[in-house]
Write an enzyme that holds these catalytic residues in place. Sequence first.
Site, PDB file in Angstrom:
ATOM      1  N   TYR A  59     -24.455  -8.740  75.110  1.00 49.18           N
ATOM      2  CA  TYR A  59     -25.007  -7.830  76.122  1.00 49.18           C
ATOM      3  C   TYR A  59     -25.487  -8.639  77.318  1.00 49.18           C
ATOM      4  O   TYR A  59     -26.517  -9.300  77.266  1.00 49.18           O
ATOM      5  CB  TYR A  59     -26.166  -7.006  75.553  1.00 49.18           C
ATOM      6  CG  TYR A  59     -25.820  -6.099  74.398  1.00 49.18           C
ATOM      7  CD1 TYR A  59     -24.494  -5.780  74.099  1.00 49.18           C
ATOM      8  CD2 TYR A  59     -26.821  -5.554  73.596  1.00 49.18           C
ATOM      9  CE1 TYR A  59     -24.191  -4.942  73.034  1.00 49.18           C
ATOM     10  CE2 TYR A  59     -26.521  -4.715  72.531  1.00 49.18           C
ATOM     11  CZ  TYR A  59     -25.197  -4.421  72.255  1.00 49.18           C
ATOM     12  OH  TYR A  59     -24.911  -3.587  71.196  1.00 49.18           O
ATOM     13  N   PHE A 208     -24.347   4.840  69.387  1.00 50.28           N
ATOM     14  CA  PHE A 208     -24.075   6.045  70.179  1.00 50.28           C
ATOM     15  C   PHE A 208     -24.569   7.300  69.453  1.00 50.28           C
ATOM     16  O   PHE A 208     -23.828   8.262  69.279  1.00 50.28           O
ATOM     17  CB  PHE A 208     -22.583   6.163  70.537  1.00 50.28           C
ATOM     18  CG  PHE A 208     -22.091   5.094  71.470  1.00 50.28           C
ATOM     19  CD1 PHE A 208     -22.946   4.466  72.372  1.00 50.28           C
ATOM     20  CD2 PHE A 208     -20.777   4.692  71.464  1.00 50.28           C
ATOM     21  CE1 PHE A 208     -22.511   3.475  73.236  1.00 50.28           C
ATOM     22  CE2 PHE A 208     -20.309   3.700  72.322  1.00 50.28           C
ATOM     23  CZ  PHE A 208     -21.177   3.095  73.208  1.00 50.28           C
ATOM     24  N   LEU A 210     -26.368   9.508  70.496  1.00 54.11           N
ATOM     25  CA  LEU A 210     -26.391  10.637  71.429  1.00 54.11           C
ATOM     26  C   LEU A 210     -25.046  10.801  72.143  1.00 54.11           C
ATOM     27  O   LEU A 210     -24.958  11.444  73.184  1.00 54.11           O
ATOM     28  CB  LEU A 210     -27.508  10.450  72.463  1.00 54.11           C
ATOM     29  CG  LEU A 210     -28.909  10.365  71.840  1.00 54.11           C
ATOM     30  CD1 LEU A 210     -29.954  10.074  72.894  1.00 54.11           C
ATOM     31  CD2 LEU A 210     -29.240  11.662  71.110  1.00 54.11           C
ATOM     32  N   GLY A 211     -23.988  10.209  71.576  1.00 52.16           N
ATOM     33  CA  GLY A 211     -22.660  10.381  72.157  1.00 52.16           C
ATOM     34  C   GLY A 211     -22.241   9.238  73.056  1.00 52.16           C
ATOM     35  O   GLY A 211     -21.097   9.168  73.466  1.00 52.16           O
ATOM     36  N   GLY A 212     -23.173   8.349  73.416  1.00 53.73           N
ATOM     37  CA  GLY A 212     -22.794   7.187  74.220  1.00 53.73           C
ATOM     38  C   GLY A 212     -22.600   7.529  75.680  1.00 53.73           C
ATOM     39  O   GLY A 212     -23.419   8.223  76.291  1.00 53.73           O
ATOM     40  N   PHE A 213     -21.499   7.042  76.243  1.00 54.16           N
ATOM     41  CA  PHE A 213     -21.284   7.184  77.688  1.00 54.16           C
ATOM     42  C   PHE A 213     -20.930   8.613  78.077  1.00 54.16           C
ATOM     43  O   PHE A 213     -21.002   8.992  79.229  1.00 54.16           O
ATOM     44  CB  PHE A 213     -20.211   6.198  78.155  1.00 54.16           C
ATOM     45  CG  PHE A 213     -20.585   4.769  77.889  1.00 54.16           C
ATOM     46  CD1 PHE A 213     -21.655   4.191  78.557  1.00 54.16           C
ATOM     47  CD2 PHE A 213     -19.914   4.013  76.949  1.00 54.16           C
ATOM     48  CE1 PHE A 213     -22.041   2.884  78.307  1.00 54.16           C
ATOM     49  CE2 PHE A 213     -20.287   2.703  76.683  1.00 54.16           C
ATOM     50  CZ  PHE A 213     -21.352   2.131  77.367  1.00 54.16           C
ATOM     51  N   THR A 214     -20.517   9.430  77.085  1.00 60.12           N
ATOM     52  CA  THR A 214     -20.316  10.867  77.335  1.00 60.12           C
ATOM     53  C   THR A 214     -21.278  11.615  76.409  1.00 60.12           C
ATOM     54  O   THR A 214     -20.986  11.798  75.227  1.00 60.12           O
ATOM     55  CB  THR A 214     -18.855  11.297  77.053  1.00 60.12           C
ATOM     56  OG1 THR A 214     -18.490  10.811  75.756  1.00 60.12           O
ATOM     57  CG2 THR A 214     -17.907  10.714  78.075  1.00 60.12           C
ATOM     58  N   PRO A 215     -22.439  12.015  76.920  1.00 57.73           N
ATOM     59  CA  PRO A 215     -23.467  12.628  76.072  1.00 57.73           C
ATOM     60  C   PRO A 215     -22.935  13.838  75.298  1.00 57.73           C
ATOM     61  O   PRO A 215     -22.016  14.520  75.731  1.00 57.73           O
ATOM     62  CB  PRO A 215     -24.536  13.055  77.077  1.00 57.73           C
ATOM     63  CG  PRO A 215     -24.359  12.134  78.236  1.00 57.73           C
ATOM     64  CD  PRO A 215     -22.880  11.874  78.311  1.00 57.73           C
ATOM     65  N   LEU A 216     -23.531  14.061  74.147  1.00 55.30           N
ATOM     66  CA  LEU A 216     -23.114  15.164  73.275  1.00 55.30           C
ATOM     67  C   LEU A 216     -23.154  16.496  74.014  1.00 55.30           C
ATOM     68  O   LEU A 216     -24.132  16.813  74.688  1.00 55.30           O
ATOM     69  CB  LEU A 216     -24.053  15.247  72.065  1.00 55.30           C
ATOM     70  CG  LEU A 216     -24.030  14.077  71.089  1.00 55.30           C
ATOM     71  CD1 LEU A 216     -25.155  14.228  70.068  1.00 55.30           C
ATOM     72  CD2 LEU A 216     -22.688  13.991  70.378  1.00 55.30           C
TER      73      LEU A 216
END
Length: 283
Positions: A59, A208, A210-216
């Site tokens: 990171y 992820f 919460l879905g990561g880069f595309t939120p849930l």
Amino acid sequence: MPGGTWTLGDLTVTRFGYGAMQLAGPGVMGPPADHDGALAVLREAAALGITHIDTAGAYGPRVTNQLIREALHPFPESLHIVTKVGAVRDQQGGWPPARRPEDLRRAVHENLEDLGLDALDVVNLRLGDAQGPRPGSLAEPFETLVELQQQGLIRHLGVSNVTAEQVAEAQTIAPIVCVQNLYNLAYRQDDELIDDLTVKGIAYVPFFPLGGFTPLQSTALSAVATRLKATPMSVALAWLLRRSPNILLIPGTSSVAHLRENVAGAGLSLSDEELAELDKIGR
């Protein structure tokens, strides 16, 4: 802290933890735009009582580990930092694998140096690629980490981005304390694995969550959230804590306000009816 605690080997951690990935710059590359803001988030996590911080040398690269050291070193005995090795960063922002013995030794020593530690609490071996787990033996890289563990540089081992077969193979080589895979309310491929790990007392750490880069996105999730006067993300975190006692959360954020919101949200009380409604989303 929502969800109470769990033990990783002999280390007790809060089930609600913090993932440091978002503290690096855009695309998880370079330093944060707001250096002091990043330090404030880490200090707030510790002040809230979070004792599980997830990071990786890749990171930044090396940025989040250096921020963690700057913000919190010397670390309190109760705080446990979990890192991962097995991938690096390239100039294009990709995550090429780095699993040869010399790659892994270098990564472990860089983590120790950047965090200011003599031994790492938990090291996850990251397999697969950005698209997910890939089949194949993990014996050679995992055995390298076992050697480093025997040298006293690593306390406990885990695996990340893996198949159920790789989890089983790792356990034939050495004990593991956690598995870190992609899992959330809408992505439920590991349901069977989670139940198996629960019986064995091994933690499952969804990345992820919460879905990561595309939120849930889900009408059912939004409906439950509206009824509870909560955010959909809070409901998704609370569902994960209820899903299984061995699930540890590491949602990331670069905002103190959002961190507090996540902690409060994970403490939501969900009824059996709401759980059943949410359960249908990923099935």
